[in-house]
Design a protein around this motif. Structure first.
Motif, PDB file in Angstrom:
ATOM      1  N   GLY A   1     -15.936  -7.173  -8.517  1.00  0.00           N
ATOM      2  CA  GLY A   1     -16.076  -5.162  -9.284  1.00  0.00           C
ATOM      3  C   GLY A   1     -16.218  -5.010  -8.155  1.00  0.00           C
ATOM      4  N   GLN A   2     -16.769  -4.857  -7.242  1.00  0.00           N
ATOM      5  CA  GLN A   2     -16.524  -3.672  -6.157  1.00  0.00           C
ATOM      6  C   GLN A   2     -15.283  -3.854  -5.470  1.00  0.00           C
ATOM      7  OE1 GLN A   2     -18.341  -7.437  -6.067  1.00  0.00           O
ATOM      8  NE2 GLN A   2     -20.735  -6.786  -5.209  1.00  0.00           N
ATOM      9  N   LYS A   3     -14.359  -4.928  -5.269  1.00  0.00           N
ATOM     10  CA  LYS A   3     -12.883  -4.893  -5.200  1.00  0.00           C
ATOM     11  C   LYS A   3     -12.147  -3.616  -6.512  1.00  0.00           C
ATOM     12  CE  LYS A   3      -8.632  -4.993  -3.272  1.00  0.00           C
ATOM     13  NZ  LYS A   3      -8.142  -4.830  -2.017  1.00  0.00           N
ATOM     14  N   VAL A   4     -12.106  -3.624  -7.856  1.00  0.00           N
ATOM     15  CA  VAL A   4     -11.522  -3.135  -9.461  1.00  0.00           C
ATOM     16  C   VAL A   4     -12.460  -1.496  -8.481  1.00  0.00           C
ATOM     17  CG1 VAL A   4     -12.289  -2.822 -11.657  1.00  0.00           C
ATOM     18  CG2 VAL A   4     -11.748  -4.906 -10.733  1.00  0.00           C
ATOM     19  N   LEU A   5     -13.728  -1.089  -8.427  1.00  0.00           N
ATOM     20  CA  LEU A   5     -14.297  -0.152  -8.646  1.00  0.00           C
ATOM     21  C   LEU A   5     -14.134   0.581  -7.347  1.00  0.00           C
ATOM     22  CD1 LEU A   5     -17.827  -0.607  -8.796  1.00  0.00           C
ATOM     23  CD2 LEU A   5     -16.163   0.575 -10.464  1.00  0.00           C
ATOM     24  N   GLU A   6     -13.202   0.231  -6.232  1.00  0.00           N
ATOM     25  CA  GLU A   6     -12.432   0.689  -5.052  1.00  0.00           C
ATOM     26  C   GLU A   6     -10.996   1.292  -5.139  1.00  0.00           C
ATOM     27  OE1 GLU A   6     -10.521  -0.896  -1.039  1.00  0.00           O
ATOM     28  OE2 GLU A   6     -12.177  -1.918  -1.782  1.00  0.00           O
ATOM     29  N   LEU A   7     -10.280   0.660  -6.317  1.00  0.00           N
ATOM     30  CA  LEU A   7      -9.260   0.389  -7.142  1.00  0.00           C
ATOM     31  C   LEU A   7      -9.517   1.619  -7.225  1.00  0.00           C
ATOM     32  CD1 LEU A   7      -7.384  -3.170  -6.500  1.00  0.00           C
ATOM     33  CD2 LEU A   7      -7.471  -0.718  -4.834  1.00  0.00           C
ATOM     34  N   LEU A   8     -10.303   1.770  -8.399  1.00  0.00           N
ATOM     35  CA  LEU A   8      -9.995   2.483  -9.539  1.00  0.00           C
ATOM     36  C   LEU A   8     -10.697   4.186  -8.759  1.00  0.00           C
ATOM     37  CD1 LEU A   8     -11.997   0.937 -12.387  1.00  0.00           C
ATOM     38  CD2 LEU A   8      -9.783   1.756 -12.394  1.00  0.00           C
ATOM     39  N   ARG A   9     -11.054   4.516  -7.774  1.00  0.00           N
ATOM     40  CA  ARG A   9     -11.620   5.983  -6.988  1.00  0.00           C
ATOM     41  C   ARG A   9     -10.168   6.694  -6.243  1.00  0.00           C
ATOM     42  NH1 ARG A   9     -16.275   1.750  -5.518  1.00  0.00           N
ATOM     43  NH2 ARG A   9     -18.527   2.784  -6.139  1.00  0.00           N
ATOM     44  N   GLN A  10      -9.664   5.818  -6.486  1.00  0.00           N
ATOM     45  CA  GLN A  10      -8.419   6.216  -5.572  1.00  0.00           C
ATOM     46  C   GLN A  10      -7.730   7.419  -6.154  1.00  0.00           C
ATOM     47  OE1 GLN A  10      -5.426   3.285  -4.225  1.00  0.00           O
ATOM     48  NE2 GLN A  10      -6.330   1.839  -5.698  1.00  0.00           N
ATOM     49  N   PRO A  11      -7.824   8.792  -5.479  1.00  0.00           N
ATOM     50  CA  PRO A  11      -6.898   9.503  -6.369  1.00  0.00           C
ATOM     51  C   PRO A  11      -6.250   9.486  -7.948  1.00  0.00           C
ATOM     52  CG  PRO A  11      -6.809   9.733  -3.970  1.00  0.00           C
ATOM     53  CD  PRO A  11      -6.865   8.604  -4.148  1.00  0.00           C
TER      54      PRO A  11
END
Length: 467
Positions: A250-260
């Protein structure tokens, strides 16, 4: 051999004829674009979004669903290789050491003078054996065709899984961006409502308006806060879905979703014809391959009514002393052929043929269902894109009009020309229209993902899927 062929012919005959005429398709889609466009099918996906690009790349390399599809391809490939190998000669080798102890009493009374029996013997042997089914009537060839068709079906099904995976990831990323746009609109509404509450409080303290105006403005602000808080549960659902799809934490998914996020885009729907679905839709291709496999299995079942001719040969060494194993006299060999023909099987082969014929009818019904499912999905996709675009255009016009009305009501209120209730009603209308416009934009982008999948999506090679 002639007698066996004649008797086998008594039960032989052609397989039953089953009508597999492809279903007729219309010449064009009912909801096709008004004019042909040069838009590409791949442009319907949010490929410019870095979150989608990264998540889809991770999913294609490590998604559990694709691993299952790749395993099914390898199983089908092994089955096809085995079916092809069955048409070739089978060659085996063996070596043996056999000890034998004989009881002389088994020969009756005393043996004649000068004759004795070695009661203990050890035999040493080595053999090379070969057998070959000549497949005179195509039974093995039909099974090989069926196995190859099943390999094609597994490959097409893996492509369908891949396209469904990409579509799910694209839809989830679009939903995430839509939530961000809705929150942005609600945040602007909250700031405007808080400004109205401060203005009402100032006028209340100055004795220019009742305290009820401030309370009503604060209730509007609280409503915006409540809707913003409700978005958190939707974010959790989207993140959890992406964890399942990509096989990433989940941490990796949220990190990618926070990209501009890039600017939203609604590319034009590409023109297509119903007949192209037969070549582009992986589920239709899989159904067609399964139908071809069922047809080949029916031919193989019908071939069981004919004789089977098998050639066999063996070349070996046999000696009763290990030192004599390679002498000239130790060489032994056999060669022959066997003919197996059905005479009276009491309906066993016919039952197999009937079962294969039923499987072919089922496969054809599945193929027709896949064709009409594809046709319905494409019609739905085109219709949703057109309807979503109209909805988005209307929602954007509504938002612009509601914002102008809210600003005008605020200006008139500050000038003392309208009451506070008019300002609040205008503000509520503007708040709702902004969120609706963000949601409509998300539905327009989602409709394009659905159309991409309905028209067949990507068509990667089987090798890239299995990798």
């Amino acid at each position: 051999m002639v007698a066996a062929l004649a008797l086998g012919a008594c039960v032989a005959g052609p397989p039953p004829e089953i009508d597999t005429t492809p279903p007729p398709l219309p010449g064009e889609f009912a909801f096709t674009p008004d004019s042909a466009t040069g838009a590409s099918l791949a442009a319907l996906l949010p490929s410019g979004d870095p979150a989608f690009a990264d998540l889809s790349a991770l999913a294609l390399s490590d998604a559990p669903t694709l691993a299952q599809a790749a395993a099914r391809i390898e199983a089908a490939r092994a089955g096809a290789a085995g079916a092809g190998a069955n048409r070739l000669p089978n060659i085996t080798a063996d070596a043996s050491i056999t000890g034998t102890r004989t009881n002389p009493a088994q020969f009756g009374g005393a043996l004649p003078p000068g004759i004795s029996i070695d009661t203990e013997q050890v035999a040493y042997g080595a053999n090379l054996r070969a057998s070959w089914d000549l497949d005179l009537f195509g039974r093995l060839r039909a099974r090989e065709r069926a196995a190859m068709a099943r390999l094609g079906a597994a490959t097409a099904e893996a492509t369908a899984v891949r396209n469904a995976l990409l579509a799910e990831i694209a839809a989830s990323v679009i939903d995430w961006r839509t939530l961000a746009a809705r929150q942005n609109a609600l945040q602007q509404d909250l700031e405007a409502s808080e400004g109205l509450a401060r203005l009402a409080g100032t006028r209340e303290r100055a004795g220019l308006s009742p305290g009820f105006d401030r309370v009503r403005a604060e209730s509007v602000a609280e409503a915006s806060r409540s809707r913003i808080a409700a978005l958190a549960s939707e974010r959790a659902r989207i993140a959890g879905r992406l964890v399942t799809l990509t096989g990433q934490p989940g941490q990796k998914v949220l990190e990618l979703l926070r990209q501009p996020a890039p600017d939203p885009a609604q590319p034009a729907a590409p023109a297509s014809l119903p007949s192209q679905l037969l070549a582009n839709r992986p589920d239709v291709l899989a159904a067609a391959a399964n139908l071809a496999a069922a047809d080949a299995e029916l031919a193989a079942s019908a071939a069981n009514r004919f004789p089977q001719l098998t050639l066999s040969a063996a070349l070996g060494l046999l000696a009763f002393d290990l030192g004599n194993l390679f002498d000239d006299g130790s060489a032994v060999g056999t060669a022959g052929g066997s003919l197996l023909a059905p005479l009276l099987d009491f309906g066993r082969i016919q039952a197999q043929i009937d079962a294969s014929a039923a499987d072919k009818q089922l496969a054809f019904a599945s193929y027709r269902n896949a064709v009409f499912t594809a046709l319905g999905d494409a019609e739905t996709g085109y219709g949703l894109v057109a309807a979503a675009d109209r909805e988005l255009a209307a929602a954007e016009r509504e938002t612009a009009s509601a914002e102008r009305a809210a600003k005008l009501a605020d200006t008139r209120y500050r000038a003392g020309l309208s009451d506070f209730l008019t300002v609040l009603e205008a503000r509520r209308a503007a708040d709702a229209s902004g969120e609706r416009a963000a949601a409509a934009r998300g539905r327009a982008e989602r409709a394009r993902v659905l159309l991409w999948q309905a028209l067949g999506g990507d068509q990667p090679t089987s090798r890239s899927i299995s990798q």
